[in-house]
Design an enzyme around this catalytic site. Structure first.
Site, PDB file in Angstrom:
ATOM      1  N   LYS A  74       0.998  -1.172  -0.070  1.00  0.00           N
ATOM      2  CA  LYS A  74      -0.023  -0.034  -0.144  1.00  0.00           C
ATOM      3  C   LYS A  74       0.859   1.255   0.077  1.00  0.00           C
ATOM      4  O   LYS A  74       2.021   1.295   0.768  1.00  0.00           O
ATOM      5  CB  LYS A  74      -0.768   0.002   1.124  1.00  0.00           C
ATOM      6  CG  LYS A  74      -2.107   1.079   1.386  1.00  0.00           C
ATOM      7  CD  LYS A  74      -2.711   0.985   2.746  1.00  0.00           C
ATOM      8  CE  LYS A  74      -3.799   2.089   2.693  1.00  0.00           C
ATOM      9  NZ  LYS A  74      -4.588   1.639   4.089  1.00  0.00           N
ATOM     10  N   SER A 149      -9.460   1.560   2.766  1.00  0.00           N
ATOM     11  CA  SER A 149      -8.616   2.427   2.141  1.00  0.00           C
ATOM     12  C   SER A 149      -7.763   1.426   1.175  1.00  0.00           C
ATOM     13  O   SER A 149      -7.082   1.915   0.361  1.00  0.00           O
ATOM     14  CB  SER A 149      -7.824   3.569   2.882  1.00  0.00           C
ATOM     15  OG  SER A 149      -7.108   2.782   3.850  1.00  0.00           O
ATOM     16  N   SER A 173      -9.595  -0.803   7.162  1.00  0.00           N
ATOM     17  CA  SER A 173      -9.013  -0.520   5.734  1.00  0.00           C
ATOM     18  C   SER A 173      -8.403  -1.912   5.188  1.00  0.00           C
ATOM     19  O   SER A 173      -7.958  -1.879   3.920  1.00  0.00           O
ATOM     20  CB  SER A 173      -8.172   0.340   5.703  1.00  0.00           C
ATOM     21  OG  SER A 173      -8.965   1.737   5.654  1.00  0.00           O
TER      22      SER A 173
END
Ligand code: GLN
Length: 466
Positions: A74, A149, A173
């Site tokens: 990420k 996210s 997330s």
């Protein structure tokens, strides 16, 4: 699904594939992808590392289990030699000054990083649409959001572009995009994995965790990343989880669930029916099921957002274009700060900074921020009390199925409410694991703090039970 890590490891050792071919194939897939999962491809780094793995194998040297295994990161983790943008304009050219501890441990084990993955900017979101790189599209149906996210990370795993990816979970997330894309995603106990080198969103709930297609791969990556780190004082030492320990459900006598989650008007009828069927299947195996009282979803969501916004306002205050970020010069220093931040933060991020500063400001902090802290204490004691009577708490991951691309941006409040089932476990700092079974967006398995082994064990049991 069996461990992809073990399978690829064996193919490398048996010389059925070369590491270079494997890495090139995955890089090509990432390049061609139309789901907007990529912020930056790490092509040179990955191919150089692959060559070294091939040389070792050709030399007859033994390789470790993770050596040569391609993974995604990420874009909120520092990796020296790469940009870390947090999917934001402000940091779109920011070069990582060092490498995050969790990522360094994977690199030390020989895993090969392929990509910095698209996500909601600074982790702010539940759909991966709050990003300068274009909305992440769902792996199963590209008209729907990828979830957030850590949306790019979940979609890359679901599409087999990466074998595993490292997400970040502050209020859901990892778990929510894992659920939206039908894969596994673990938020470990807070502090089990070092946050050093993870861009801070809300430091008191930020967790590092893996997304993958099997429980075994989650276990391997979790073990590799865990451990005490002098650079993060909230970390603690933990024992490795052995695969043999996951094959029995000794120690799991009672499973609890929150009545109000399931009786709420907001839950989708099918999600509810599927969840109740799962409970019946668990009972049929001789495990007791207990309904528990819990805080209303509205209370959980408001408590979480009060604290998360306060912490993010504080954490992001350093991003003013002086030491970090794209600076936009203006009349005075103060104006320069204001213009830099107004132009370079997204609407969603600004909403959170303004909200956070509001709840921390004089005249409001007692009524709002301190009340949020007090509620958080009550939520934590409630969990402690519950775990005296149940071993596991089971929940759907989300009240409903993924929204269409575009819808969450129109209605941020509805987006906040989609976090109703994930944020409570974050406030409690509990280990919570999404499995791709039980409802359209999966199930979450939670246990008391430091019982990460128990959640993996129960996941293994459910794999064959439901
Ligand atoms: N959707 C939640 C939020 O926007 C959780 C995000 C996260 O875990 N990073 O705060």
């Amino acid at each position: 699904m069996e461990s992809q890590i073990q399978q690829i490891h064996q193919q490398l050792v048996d010389k059925k594939i070369t590491c270079t071919a494997l890495i090139q194939e995955r890089l090509d897939l990432l390049k061609a992808n139309t789901n907007n999962t990529v912020n930056q491809l790490l092509e040179d780094i990955a191919l150089n590392l692959a060559k070294k793995v091939d040389a070792k194998i050709n030399n007859g040297d033994t390789i470790g289990l993770l050596e040569g295994i391609p993974f995604g990161i990420k874009d909120v983790y520092m990796v020296q030699g790469t940009k870390t943008t947090a999917s934001s304009h402000l940091l779109k050219n920011y070069k990582s000054a060092y490498t995050a501890t969790a990522i360094q441990k994977l690199l030390d084990a020989g895993a090969i990083p392929l990509v910095k993955e698209n996500c909601d900017s600074f982790g702010h979101g539940s759909s991966s649409e709050n990003t300068i790189f274009g909305a992440v599209k769902n792996a199963i149906n590209p008209n729907l959001v990828g979830g957030g996210s850590s949306g790019g990370s979940a979609v890359n795993v679901a599409k087999n572009y990466t074998v595993f990816s490292i997400g970040g979970d502050t209020g859901g997330s990892i778990r929510q995009p894992a659920g939206y894309n039908n894969i596994y995603g673990l938020k470990p106990t807070y502090g089990r994995i070092s946050r050093y080198g993870l861009m801070a969103y809300a430091s008191s709930t930020d967790c590092v965790g893996p997304l993958a297609k099997s429980i075994e791969d989650i276990r391997i990556v979790l073990n590799t990343m865990s451990g005490k780190d002098v650079k993060d004082q909230t970390t603690y030492a933990s024992a490795d989880i052995n695969t043999e320990n996951l094959t029995n459900i000794n120690g799991i006598k009672t499973v609890g669930y929150f009545k109000n989650f399931i009786e709420s008007d907001a839950i989708d009828a099918q999600v509810k029916a599927d969840f109740l069927t799962t409970l019946d299947k668990i009972k049929a195996k001789g495990i007791a099921v207990k309904a528990l009282d819990f805080f209303e979803s509205n209370t959980l969501v408001s408590t979480y957002y009060t604290l998360a916004m306060a912490e993010t306002a504080s954490n992001l205050s350093r991003l003013d274009g002086t030491n970090y970020g794209e600076r936009v010069e203006s009349g005075s220093l103060k104006e320069t700060y204001a213009v830099t931040r107004s132009q370079n933060f997204s609407e969603e991020t600004k909403r959170r900074i303004v909200g956070g500063n509001q709840v921390l400001s004089q005249g409001f902090s007692d009524k709002i921020y301190l009340k949020g802290l007090a509620l958080r204490d009550q939520i934590s004691s409630n969990f402690e009390k519950d775990f005296n009577t149940v071993d596991i708490i089971l929940s759907p991951v989300t009240p409903s199925t993924p929204p269409k691309v575009g819808d969450s941006l129109k209605d941020p409040h509805a987006m906040y409410l989609s976090d109703a089932y994930t944020v409570g476990f974050s406030l409690g700092q509990l280990p919570t694991f999404t499995i791709p079974q039980g409802t359209a967006t999966g199930l979450q398995i939670s246990a008391a703090k430091n019982n990460d082994e128990l959640v993996l064990k129960f996941a293994n049991f459910l794999k064959d039970t439901i």
